[in-house]
Design a protein around this motif. Structure first.
Motif, short mmCIF file in Angstrom:
data_model
loop_
_atom_site.label_atom_id
_atom_site.label_comp_id
_atom_site.label_asym_id
_atom_site.label_seq_id
_atom_site.Cartn_x
_atom_site.Cartn_y
_atom_site.Cartn_z
N HIS A 348 0.84 -1.20 0.00
CA HIS A 348 0.00 0.00 0.00
C HIS A 348 0.88 1.25 0.00
CE1 HIS A 348 -3.64 -2.32 0.87
NE2 HIS A 348 -2.96 -2.96 1.80
N GLY A 349 0.47 2.26 -0.74
CA GLY A 349 1.22 3.52 -0.76
C GLY A 349 0.39 4.66 -0.20
N VAL A 350 1.03 5.77 0.07
CA VAL A 350 2.44 6.07 -0.20
C VAL A 350 3.20 5.99 1.13
CG1 VAL A 350 4.04 7.84 -0.99
CG2 VAL A 350 1.82 7.59 -2.13
N PRO A 351 4.25 5.22 1.23
CA PRO A 351 5.03 5.21 2.46
C PRO A 351 5.62 6.59 2.72
CG PRO A 351 6.22 4.06 0.73
CD PRO A 351 4.84 4.34 0.20
N LEU A 390 -2.11 7.10 -11.61
CA LEU A 390 -1.31 6.98 -10.39
C LEU A 390 -2.07 7.56 -9.20
CD1 LEU A 390 1.38 5.98 -9.32
CD2 LEU A 390 2.40 8.17 -9.99
N ALA A 391 -2.74 8.67 -9.41
CA ALA A 391 -3.54 9.28 -8.35
C ALA A 391 -4.66 8.35 -7.91
CB ALA A 391 -4.12 10.61 -8.82
N ASP A 392 -5.31 7.70 -8.87
CA ASP A 392 -6.40 6.80 -8.52
C ASP A 392 -5.88 5.58 -7.77
OD1 ASP A 392 -9.29 6.22 -8.76
OD2 ASP A 392 -8.58 4.45 -9.87
N ARG A 393 -4.70 5.13 -8.11
CA ARG A 393 -4.08 4.02 -7.37
C ARG A 393 -3.91 4.40 -5.90
NH1 ARG A 393 0.56 0.40 -7.14
NH2 ARG A 393 0.60 -0.13 -4.92
N ILE A 394 -3.46 5.61 -5.66
CA ILE A 394 -3.24 6.07 -4.28
C ILE A 394 -4.57 6.20 -3.55
CG2 ILE A 394 -2.42 8.02 -2.91
CD1 ILE A 394 -0.24 8.38 -5.08
N ARG A 395 -5.59 6.72 -4.23
CA ARG A 395 -6.91 6.83 -3.59
C ARG A 395 -7.43 5.45 -3.21
NH1 ARG A 395 -11.88 5.88 -4.90
NH2 ARG A 395 -11.34 5.36 -7.06
N ARG A 396 -7.32 4.48 -4.12
CA ARG A 396 -7.81 3.14 -3.84
C ARG A 396 -7.00 2.47 -2.73
NH1 ARG A 396 -6.64 0.19 -7.76
NH2 ARG A 396 -5.83 1.64 -9.35
N ASP A 397 -5.71 2.69 -2.72
CA ASP A 397 -4.86 2.16 -1.66
C ASP A 397 -5.30 2.70 -0.30
OD1 ASP A 397 -3.21 0.51 -3.09
OD2 ASP A 397 -1.40 1.70 -2.85
#
Length: 458
Positions: A348-351, A390-397
């Motif tokens: 999971h991001g963002v560390p 990439l933004a959506d990946r972070i939101r889903r994470d």
């Protein structure tokens, strides 16, 4: 979540919220102390600066008046010199250390007592969003707050960049909001802690000590509190003599974004003098920010201003450069590629720190864990630079972490387990606001003069 996503830009009543969204709202209401919100009932029993501002976004989904009360109460504690403190002690509470007696600000802050330092100024960005929800309804409330924001932003340049270098410093790790970031290890190592004495940390009575800063960190924190108290928080003395004096990308990026948002609001509301001052400050900050770029590391990093040394690792604050404003396309592409690589190294991001660095610690506060509100800011900047996937990946994470581990203070990027405080206000606020505003963009067209220009330039 999908139901709320379809209702973007619509105001909901509390009764319309269900599931995760209703639980998030209930956490905000449970941490509400009447005009201000505590981050977590046991661990942080007062009003914290950037926590409070970000909590207003969650309230805005179902209670706009309460959202405005949150930022109004925060700015009501502004010092005469313009600083907005990082903690406001609205009532006596012995469960927190360090309390008002350690800060020694009673004669300066008057009532209520406060800490002696500030935190990242996200308030202007939040207020712009509150205003954009209904300009006609909130014009007067915003107009009263703009002079306070103007004075606070000016304080940053006067008190934390008196030499006009173009980057603002922090004089304490707590001022960054990211207390035990590995970036602070070397600058803190030069601080004499022999006179700190004994004290009792109450945070480790509540939270597992492996999830909190170490005792050695706290010795250095308290040495800096003592330094500020001994000089009566005199900003000139601090700027010239404080042993900890560093500029880091997170604080500077948030201030740059705040200036842009203040310019938008001041222009819209006809406060041209404020818009002009903010424009001048922004020009200085935009130019100065380039000092934080490290070609060696390939990103924006912390700069120890006492020793003119760059940090050797990237942090989650490095990505906030894209939240601040337009980044040169080649650099933005490089940063997005590095972030993508980071995400490939964790579940999971963002560390909060480079997961490949030897100092990475996946569960100890800011040395590795994921923070929902930083993710929201990073995703906002990515979208404004065209990195929507990439933004959506972070939101889903972020939502996956909450679904797995509830509304914790932060999360392990490797396992997804929660750490720190429970029923945490800004985690609940980010989840609720992000569900209602999934595109993460800050502004409607009539508030986006500078934002639109920035996007076109990228």
């Amino acid at each position: 979540m999908s139901q709320m996503s379809q209702m973007s830009q619509m105001r909901l009543s509390l009764d319309q919220l269900t599931g995760t969204n209703r639980r998030a709202a209930d956490i905000l209401l449970g941490n509400d102390r009447g005009g201000y919100t505590v981050p977590s009932a046991k661990l942080y029993p007062f009003q914290w600066n950037w926590d409070s501002a970000l909590v207003a976004l969650g309230f805005s989904v179902f209670d706009s008046d309460r959202a405005w009360q949150e930022v109004e109460s925060l700015l009501s504690a502004q010092w005469d010199n313009g600083m907005v403190p990082h903690i406001i002690f609205w009532k006596e509470e012995k469960s927190y250390f360090p309390g008002p007696e350690q800060w020694g600000t009673t004669d300066i802050a008057k009532t209520p007592p406060t800490s002696g330092i500030t935190q990242p100024p996200v308030a202007a960005t939040v207020i712009e969003r509150l205003l954009a929800e209904d300009i006609d309804a909130h014009r007067d409330r915003a107009a009263k707050l703009l002079p306070k924001l103007d004075r606070w932003h000016q304080w940053f340049l006067d008190a934390r960049d008196p030499d006009g270098r173009g980057v603002v410093a922090i004089m304490h790790p707590w001022e960054s909001g990211r207390d035990n970031l590995p970036d602070w290890d070397r600058p803190l190592s030069f601080i004499d802690t022999t006179g700190v004495g004994t004290y009792h940390r109450r945070d480790t009575d509540i939270v597992n000590k492996d999830e909190r800063p170490k005792n050695d960190d706290y010795d250095h924190y308290m040495a800096l509190v003592r330094f500020g108290r001994d000089c009566n928080w005199n900003t000139d003395h601090i700027a010239r003599n404080c042993p900890f004096w560093v500029a880091e990308p997170g604080m500077n990026a948030i201030l740059r974004r705040a200036e842009r948002d203040l310019i938008n609001m001041a222009t819209l509301l006809g406060q041209d003098d404020i818009a002009a001052r903010a424009t001048a400050r922004l020009a200085r900050l935009d130019a100065g920010f380039e000092q934080l770029w490290s070609e060696t590391v390939g990103g924006y990093v912390t700069l120890d201003l006492r020793r003119d040394e760059h940090a050797t690792g990237l942090t989650s604050g490095s990505w906030l450069a894209m939240f601040a404003g337009p980044v040169e396309p080649a650099r933005a592409t490089k940063m997005a590629a590095t972030l993508t690589y980071w995400l490939s190294q964790v579940k999971h991001g963002v560390p909060s720190f480079d997961p490949n660095h030897e100092l990475f610690d996946s569960i100890r506060y800011w040395r590795g864990p994921v923070w929902a509100m930083i993710n929201w800011m990073i995703a906002t900047g990515l979208i404004e630079h065209g990195e929507t996937d990439l933004a959506d990946r972070i939101r889903r994470d972020t939502q996956a972490l909450i679904d797995q581990s509830d509304f914790r203070e932060y999360f392990c990027p490797v396992t997804g387990r929660g750490g720190g405080g429970t029923d945490f206000s800004w985690t609940a606020s980010m989840s609720l606001y992000w569900a209602a505003r999934p595109e993460t963009l800050p502004i409607t067209p009539h508030l986006s003069q500078t934002g639109t220009a920035d996007q076109e330039n990228t």
